[in-house]
Design an enzyme around this catalytic site. Structure first.
Site, PDB file in Angstrom:
ATOM      1  N   VAL A 114     -10.249   4.043  -4.799  1.00 13.25           N
ATOM      2  CA  VAL A 114      -9.664   4.476  -3.524  1.00 13.25           C
ATOM      3  C   VAL A 114      -8.614   5.566  -3.747  1.00 13.25           C
ATOM      4  O   VAL A 114      -7.906   5.945  -2.838  1.00 13.25           O
ATOM      5  CB  VAL A 114      -9.034   3.276  -2.754  1.00 13.25           C
ATOM      6  CG1 VAL A 114     -10.100   2.249  -2.395  1.00 13.25           C
ATOM      7  CG2 VAL A 114      -7.900   2.637  -3.551  1.00 13.25           C
TER       8      VAL A 114
ATOM      9  N   HIS B  12     -15.206   2.171  -1.209  1.00 10.16           N
ATOM     10  CA  HIS B  12     -14.123   1.247  -0.840  1.00 10.16           C
ATOM     11  C   HIS B  12     -12.997   1.943  -0.081  1.00 10.16           C
ATOM     12  O   HIS B  12     -11.903   1.409   0.034  1.00 10.16           O
ATOM     13  CB  HIS B  12     -13.579   0.539  -2.095  1.00 10.16           C
ATOM     14  CG  HIS B  12     -14.588  -0.351  -2.758  1.00 10.16           C
ATOM     15  ND1 HIS B  12     -14.407  -0.924  -3.998  1.00 10.16           N
ATOM     16  CD2 HIS B  12     -15.812  -0.767  -2.341  1.00 10.16           C
ATOM     17  CE1 HIS B  12     -15.472  -1.648  -4.309  1.00 10.16           C
ATOM     18  NE2 HIS B  12     -16.344  -1.560  -3.328  1.00 10.16           N
TER      19      HIS B  12
ATOM     20  N   GLY C 197     -17.196   3.547 -16.224  1.00  6.91           N
ATOM     21  CA  GLY C 197     -15.907   2.860 -16.078  1.00  6.91           C
ATOM     22  C   GLY C 197     -15.875   1.784 -15.020  1.00  6.91           C
ATOM     23  O   GLY C 197     -14.871   1.618 -14.336  1.00  6.91           O
TER      24      GLY C 197
ATOM     25  N   TYR D 209       0.823  -1.216   0.000  1.00  5.15           N
ATOM     26  CA  TYR D 209       0.000   0.000   0.000  1.00  5.15           C
ATOM     27  C   TYR D 209       0.855   1.264   0.000  1.00  5.15           C
ATOM     28  O   TYR D 209       0.471   2.285  -0.565  1.00  5.15           O
ATOM     29  CB  TYR D 209      -1.006  -0.020   1.161  1.00  5.15           C
ATOM     30  CG  TYR D 209      -2.201  -0.845   0.782  1.00  5.15           C
ATOM     31  CD1 TYR D 209      -3.212  -0.320  -0.012  1.00  5.15           C
ATOM     32  CD2 TYR D 209      -2.283  -2.184   1.143  1.00  5.15           C
ATOM     33  CE1 TYR D 209      -4.285  -1.085  -0.417  1.00  5.15           C
ATOM     34  CE2 TYR D 209      -3.354  -2.970   0.742  1.00  5.15           C
ATOM     35  CZ  TYR D 209      -4.353  -2.406  -0.039  1.00  5.15           C
ATOM     36  OH  TYR D 209      -5.409  -3.173  -0.454  1.00  5.15           O
TER      37      TYR D 209
HETATM   38  N1  APR Z   1     -13.351   4.950 -19.913  1.00 13.10           N
HETATM   39  C1  APR Z   1     -14.457   4.238 -19.601  1.00 13.10           C
HETATM   40  N2  APR Z   1     -14.411   2.950 -19.217  1.00 13.10           N
HETATM   41  C2  APR Z   1     -13.212   2.364 -19.139  1.00 13.10           C
HETATM   42  C3  APR Z   1     -12.013   3.051 -19.453  1.00 13.10           C
HETATM   43  C4  APR Z   1     -12.119   4.416 -19.867  1.00 13.10           C
HETATM   44  N3  APR Z   1     -11.044   5.154 -20.174  1.00 13.10           N
HETATM   45  N4  APR Z   1     -10.974   2.196 -19.271  1.00 13.10           N
HETATM   46  C5  APR Z   1     -11.505   1.043 -18.850  1.00 13.10           C
HETATM   47  N5  APR Z   1     -12.854   1.129 -18.772  1.00 13.10           N
HETATM   48  C6  APR Z   1     -13.808   0.136 -18.289  1.00 13.10           C
HETATM   49  C7  APR Z   1     -13.505  -1.303 -18.633  1.00 13.10           C
HETATM   50  O1  APR Z   1     -14.115  -1.659 -19.874  1.00 13.10           O
HETATM   51  C8  APR Z   1     -14.156  -2.042 -17.445  1.00 13.10           C
HETATM   52  O2  APR Z   1     -15.518  -2.333 -17.712  1.00 13.10           O
HETATM   53  O3  APR Z   1     -13.741   0.199 -16.881  1.00 13.10           O
HETATM   54  C9  APR Z   1     -14.083  -1.045 -16.303  1.00 13.10           C
HETATM   55  C10 APR Z   1     -13.060  -1.373 -15.233  1.00 13.10           C
HETATM   56  O4  APR Z   1     -13.465  -2.540 -14.579  1.00 13.10           O
HETATM   57  P1  APR Z   1     -12.697  -3.140 -13.302  1.00 13.10           P
HETATM   58  O5  APR Z   1     -11.226  -3.115 -13.547  1.00 13.10           O
HETATM   59  O6  APR Z   1     -13.347  -4.428 -12.965  1.00 13.10           O
HETATM   60  O7  APR Z   1     -12.923  -2.040 -12.165  1.00 13.10           O
HETATM   61  P2  APR Z   1     -14.136  -1.811 -11.182  1.00 13.10           P
HETATM   62  O8  APR Z   1     -15.444  -2.084 -11.831  1.00 13.10           O
HETATM   63  O9  APR Z   1     -13.904  -0.473 -10.579  1.00 13.10           O
HETATM   64  O10 APR Z   1     -13.872  -2.904 -10.062  1.00 13.10           O
HETATM   65  C11 APR Z   1     -14.602  -2.814  -8.865  1.00 13.10           C
HETATM   66  O11 APR Z   1     -13.172  -4.394  -7.776  1.00 13.10           O
HETATM   67  O12 APR Z   1     -10.888  -4.753  -7.807  1.00 13.10           O
HETATM   68  C12 APR Z   1     -11.984  -4.419  -7.006  1.00 13.10           C
HETATM   69  O13 APR Z   1     -12.214  -2.992  -5.149  1.00 13.10           O
HETATM   70  C13 APR Z   1     -11.766  -3.041  -6.478  1.00 13.10           C
HETATM   71  O14 APR Z   1     -13.070  -1.071  -6.628  1.00 13.10           O
HETATM   72  C14 APR Z   1     -12.660  -2.180  -7.345  1.00 13.10           C
HETATM   73  C15 APR Z   1     -13.793  -3.139  -7.658  1.00 13.10           C
END
Ligand code: APR
Length: 255
Positions: free
Chosen positions: A104, A131, A198, A68
């Site tokens: 975060v 989170h 996103g 971290y």
């Molecule tokens: N603009 C819009 N969407 C985007 C972009 C962008 N520039 N870049 C990536 N994405 C999309 C991807 O297509 C995907 O659907 O963002 C999403 C990211 O997904 P994850 O990586 O799964 O992230 P998230 O949904 O925030 O995950 C939720 O999981 O890992 C844990 O606690 C962590 O808060 C996180 C939670």
């Protein structure tokens, strides 16, 4: 310039209550690697649960602290992108706006603090960090927040009770902060427009928020590079980068 459906622009222009949920994709254009993507080099050998769970902290607190500390440093170097600033502006234009994030990294707060619109506008809007926030540190025993600590090669200790310090983030297997989650659910259920930005929609309970909004009649708008489990139920999918789509949407609706 991106074209948006007229009906969407009208709905947004008239909306009194808007909620937005963001995920890792919203920070992607700030150059921030996701948790998994950041596990390069030394860190590649660990599973995310080995670095981000209460069990991992109990087993090897120094390993977790160091991971971290590295993430915190990286995140400190990055800046909000155009998508964060567009949301900050939206927050000041919509009478009741709630920003809910799974990230975060604190970039929504940073955007709010540094955006031009917040300099001229006193009213702010809630930012719900579901989170937690990696820049905040608290005692793993008594919960007291620590603003400063000494890095002496071991896990720093709480000035109050001597317990080990940990990041104020939600780890695998931990519950979300209750009042923050309740506020997010309330904002979703009372929103007229709900933006899902996103996020892959794979992690609960955040993933349920757009559905809660939809069940109460909100217009659900998804902004993502690709379809997700929400897409079928969303009223609009604005496919693209949030750092491009959001400023264009702001421009089309309000400017
Ligand atoms: N603009 C819009 N969407 C985007 C972009 C962008 N520039 N870049 C990536 N994405 C999309 C991807 O297509 C995907 O659907 O963002 C999403 C990211 O997904 P994850 O990586 O799964 O992230 P998230 O949904 O925030 O995950 C939720 O999981 O890992 C844990 O606690 C962590 O808060 C996180 C939670």
């Amino acid at each position: 310039m991106t074209e948006f459906p007229d009906i969407l622009l009208q709905v947004l222009r008239r909306a009194e209550r808007v909620a937005a949920l963001t995920g890792a994709g919203a920070s992607q254009e700030s150059g921030l690697r996701t948790f998994r993507d950041a596990q390069t080099g030394l860190w590649a050998q660990y599973k995310p649960e080995d670095l981000a769970s209460p069990e991992a902290f109990a087993r090897n607190p120094k390993l977790v602290w160091d991971w971290y500390a590295m993430r915190r440093e990286k995140i400190r170097e990055v800046q909000p992108n155009a998508g964060h600033y567009a949301l900050a502006e939206m927050g000041h234009r919509v009478p009741h706006f709630t920003l809910i994030t799974q990230n975060v990294d604190g970039l929504h707060r940073k955007a709010e603090e540094t955006s031009q619109v917040s300099e001229t506008c006193e009213v702010s809007y809630p930012i719900l960090e579901l989170h937690g926030n990696i820049q905040r540190v608290r005692c793993a025993e008594c919960g007291m927040y620590a603003d400063a600590w000494e890095e002496n090669g071991d896990v720093p200790r709480c000035a109050g009770c001597g317990g080990m310090l940990r990041p104020d983030v939600v780890w695998f297997g931990e519950s979300l902060p209750r009042s923050t989650l309740e506020a997010a659910v309330e904002a979703a259920r009372t929103s007229q427009v709900f933006l899902s930005i996103g996020t892959s929609g794979m992690v609960q309970p955040a993933a349920a928020l757009p559905f809660a909004a939809r069940n109460k009649g909100a217009v659900v708008v998804e902004i993502n590079l690709e379809p997700t489990p929400l897409t079928e139920k969303a009223d609009f999918l604005l496919q693209g980068k949030s750092g491009e789509v959001l400023p264009a949407l702001m421009q089309a609706v309000w400017l």
